[in-house]
Design an enzyme around this catalytic site. Structure first.
Site, PDB file in Angstrom:
ATOM      1  N   ASP A 190      27.338  37.546  35.416  1.00 43.53           N
ATOM      2  CA  ASP A 190      26.796  37.470  34.053  1.00 43.53           C
ATOM      3  C   ASP A 190      25.665  36.465  33.914  1.00 43.53           C
ATOM      4  OD1 ASP A 190      28.465  39.414  33.072  1.00 43.53           O
ATOM      5  OD2 ASP A 190      30.002  38.013  32.392  1.00 43.53           O
ATOM      6  N   CYS A 198      61.693  35.329  66.002  1.00 46.52           N
ATOM      7  CA  CYS A 198      62.543  35.662  67.165  1.00 46.52           C
ATOM      8  C   CYS A 198      61.843  35.498  68.511  1.00 46.52           C
ATOM      9  CB  CYS A 198      63.070  37.090  67.036  1.00 46.52           C
ATOM     10  SG  CYS A 198      61.778  38.354  67.193  1.00 46.52           S
ATOM     11  N   LYS A 258      43.384  39.908  27.383  1.00 47.82           N
ATOM     12  CA  LYS A 258      42.387  40.841  27.923  1.00 47.82           C
ATOM     13  C   LYS A 258      42.945  41.386  29.230  1.00 47.82           C
ATOM     14  CE  LYS A 258      37.512  41.385  29.146  1.00 47.82           C
ATOM     15  NZ  LYS A 258      37.788  42.163  30.358  1.00 47.82           N
ATOM     16  N   ARG A 284      37.511  55.872  31.001  1.00 52.27           N
ATOM     17  CA  ARG A 284      36.445  55.368  30.139  1.00 52.27           C
ATOM     18  C   ARG A 284      35.086  55.919  30.549  1.00 52.27           C
ATOM     19  NH1 ARG A 284      34.686  49.097  29.720  1.00 52.27           N
ATOM     20  NH2 ARG A 284      33.560  49.661  31.604  1.00 52.27           N
TER      21      ARG A 284
END
Length: 634
Positions: A52, A379, A129, A145
């Site tokens: 952003d 082991c 959110k 969407r």
């Protein structure tokens, strides 16, 4: 198995340098698109804040009106024709500080003044959110969407059994497909890098993995409508005074991955006046300052052997505080990742933690030679490579595999207490190597092992309870931890074949069942043969198993509810809802957890709200009381 798709080296170099000024306009836009694509499929290249405020901000500075800035970041495309969404699903404006929220509130205040509305009297809502897969449910169809205006029909996820969170009603608009955090950590983390990666797998048109089907059928994955989200509500004054409390408390209201808090004004007049850009609604904003990173030194990488024999690398770190928690360990996922990224002692890594999400190694800043184990830490058996993973091929004698297998058995049964990690470690150290041996214990022997008289008796009482209390036969089968046989696959198998007949099935028998592919069928056949002797010995101890009705039995119309879809709600008096569910399935009914248009009967017990009954009646569902339901069988 879900594999990462490594981005091209040139893209990773741009991300690491974080110098958008060196890119042309076309290169910058293309890079942003690539970053979004990898984010949507669960493999982010950049932190949200870097995306952003470094790269997107550079484009905004150069071209404030660039079309990309007004574009809703598309979700991953799926097979199918795109159709117009009933309403636009826009992105959300983001803020990374309290100051960013204050600036948004100032814009809301300006809108209130223009409308002559008292700003101080406005109500605001804050919700988690969700960090899931965005979708829209109009009651008839579930859409991806897509680009915010057109999406793809994925209604198939409801047909597979996906439920709606909250009140269970379809048709509540926008929401997200999410998976329970605890379930993911327990059952899915070995197979998927992160929850977003898994969420995308749920929606696949074909070849749905058994892990996805089991998660849906266990109701650990849901479609969560935004309208049903738990919230905080208050005034602007309360937001500013209680800000830190709100942004920490709201994400904790759900058990799903959360990457922030959404604030929105509730007044419809303000919403209409503020409107939206082509990218986001102006009347809401997401606060995402709960994403933090830290540069940490690796002290060592510790191998841990799981129940399946997979040896998982755990990075032990210099303790550092991240998102409010002290972090000292992080998963490196698999040893191929350790080898290729150079995660060794004294390596310097960037660690990321988003809200309550498990810490993840984002990148290696200073690599060091990794220490790849050659033998099992439990082991000492020589390890073998299988694709990206290291495995211990010694399930019979490996303490970690034995102890984890025993713990898995009792945890899956779900009707027994007391047999946790510490108890099982103590029993195994004394020579108890199997579930069958535990059921042979007596009080005298337990006391010789160091358990007190009261504790010994409690353990024996719990063992008796586990055989006495009724449990589903598919849950009993699932407790043996058969590879590729989660609880969903176990139930599906037993709807076609009786429990004791499954050991004689052929590959053709298994692949004829929906959801069982060739490779899964081969693995099931091989692993059923491995557990047969243990299974038969334990089964012979006499468990109270509720038999799964066979499909051939369900087809018989003798029962008044055969072939009907029923939902039980409220407190029942005839028996618990679980008992009535098992009984209804035995009689050929399909029992759902939520009412839909396909529901035939809503059976109501005590303490059922009028709204739920009205909602069912509105869908044309017949609502009957528990007494009326039982009278059907007289």
């Amino acid at each position: 198995m879900n594999k990462n798709h490594t981005p091209p080296e040139a893209i990773l170099k741009i991300a690491a340098e974080a110098r958008p000024d060196r890119l042309s306009d076309d290169e910058l836009v293309e890079f942003l698109k690539v970053c979004n694509e990898y984010y949507r499929r669960g493999e982010p290249i950049l932190l949200d804040a870097v995306y952003d405020f470094v790269f997107l901000e550079e484009l905004r500075r150069r071209h404030p009106d660039h079309p990309y800035l007004e574009t809703v970041e598309p979700e991953k495309a799926f097979v199918g024709k795109t159709v117009a969404l009933p309403e636009m699903m826009l992105s959300t404006e983001k803020a990374y500080s309290k100051e960013g929220i204050e600036k948004w509130l100032q814009r809301v205040e300006k809108a209130a003044q223009e409308l002559g509305i008292d700003f101080e009297g406005l109500r605001f809502r804050a919700t988690p959110k969700l960090d899931g897969f965005a979708a829209y449910d109009d009651g008839k169809m579930l859409y991806t969407r897509g680009d915010g205006r057109k999406g793809t029909d994925i209604s198939r996820v409801f047909e597979r059994g996906l439920v709606v969170a909250g009140d269970g009603r379809r048709g509540q608009g926008a929401g997200e497909i999410v998976v329970n955090q605890r379930y993911f950590a327990t059952h899915l983390a070995d197979y998927f890098e992160n929850a977003r990666n898994f969420q995308a797998s749920i929606i696949k048109e074909k070849d749905l993995e058994e892990h996805a089907l089991a998660t849906i059928q266990n109701h650990a994955a849901v479609f969560f409508p935004f309208a049903q989200l738990p919230d905080w509500q208050g005034s602007v004054k309360e937001i500013l005074e209680q800000f830190e409390t709100i942004v920490h408390a709201v994400p904790a209201k759900v058990e799903y991955d959360v990457d922030g808090v959404i604030f929105e004004v509730t007044d419809v007049r303000i919403r209409q006046h503020m409107g939206a850009t082509r990218h986001h609604h102006r009347w809401q904003i997401a606060y995402k300052n709960n994403i933090e990173t830290a540069v940490v030194k690796v002290l060592r990488v510790t191998p841990q052997t799981s129940r399946s024999g997979r040896v998982n690398p755990v990075a032990e770190l210099e303790p550092t505080k991240l998102s409010g928690a002290m972090i000292s360990r992080a998963t490196a996922h698999h040893y191929k990742m350790v080898k290729e990224m150079g995660i060794g002692e004294d390596a310097v890594i960037e660690l990321i933690r988003s809200g309550l999400v498990i810490p993840k190694i984002e990148r290696v800043i200073v690599p060091q030679p990794p220490q790849i184990p050659e033998t099992c830490p439990s082991c000492g058996t020589a390890l073998i490579w299988d694709s990206d993973y290291l495995y211990c091929p010694n399930p019979v004698q490996c303490p970690a595999q034995i102890e984890n297998t025993i713990e898995h058995f009792f945890r899956t049964l779900g009707n027994i207490d007391g047999f946790g990690e510490k108890t099982i470690e103590k029993l195994h150290a004394a020579g108890i190597h199997s579930v069958y041996q535990i059921y042979q214990l007596d009080r005298q022997y337990l006391q010789q092992l160091g358990f007190g008289e009261k504790t010994s008796q409690n353990l024996l009482d719990q063992l008796a309870r586990s055989r006495r209390d009724s449990i589903e036969d598919w849950r009993f089968l699932g407790a043996f931890g058969i590879y590729r046989m989660g609880l969903g696959n176990c139930e599906r198998l037993l709807r076609h074949f009786p429990l004791l007949a499954i050991f004689d099935l052929t590959l053709d028998d298994i692949v004829s069942i929906e959801g069982f592919a060739q490779k899964t069928g081969e693995a099931v056949i091989a692993n059923l043969a491995k557990i047969k002797n243990d299974f038969m010995r334990i089964h012979a101890l006499g468990f109270n198993l509720a038999r799964t009705p066979l499909r051939s039995e369900q087809a018989q119309p003798a029962s008044p509810i055969a072939g009907k879809t029923i939902v039980f709600t409220g407190t029942m008096t005839h028996g618990s809802r679980e008992e009535m569910t098992r009984e209804a399935k035995r009689l050929g009914a399909k029992v759902a957890s939520a009412v839909s248009g396909k529901t035939d009967f809503l059976v109501t017990g005590e303490d059922v709200g009028a709204a739920k009954i009205s909602a069912a009646a509105a869908k044309g569902v017949k609502v009957i009381s528990e007494v009326e339901y039982l009278a059907m069988f007289d």
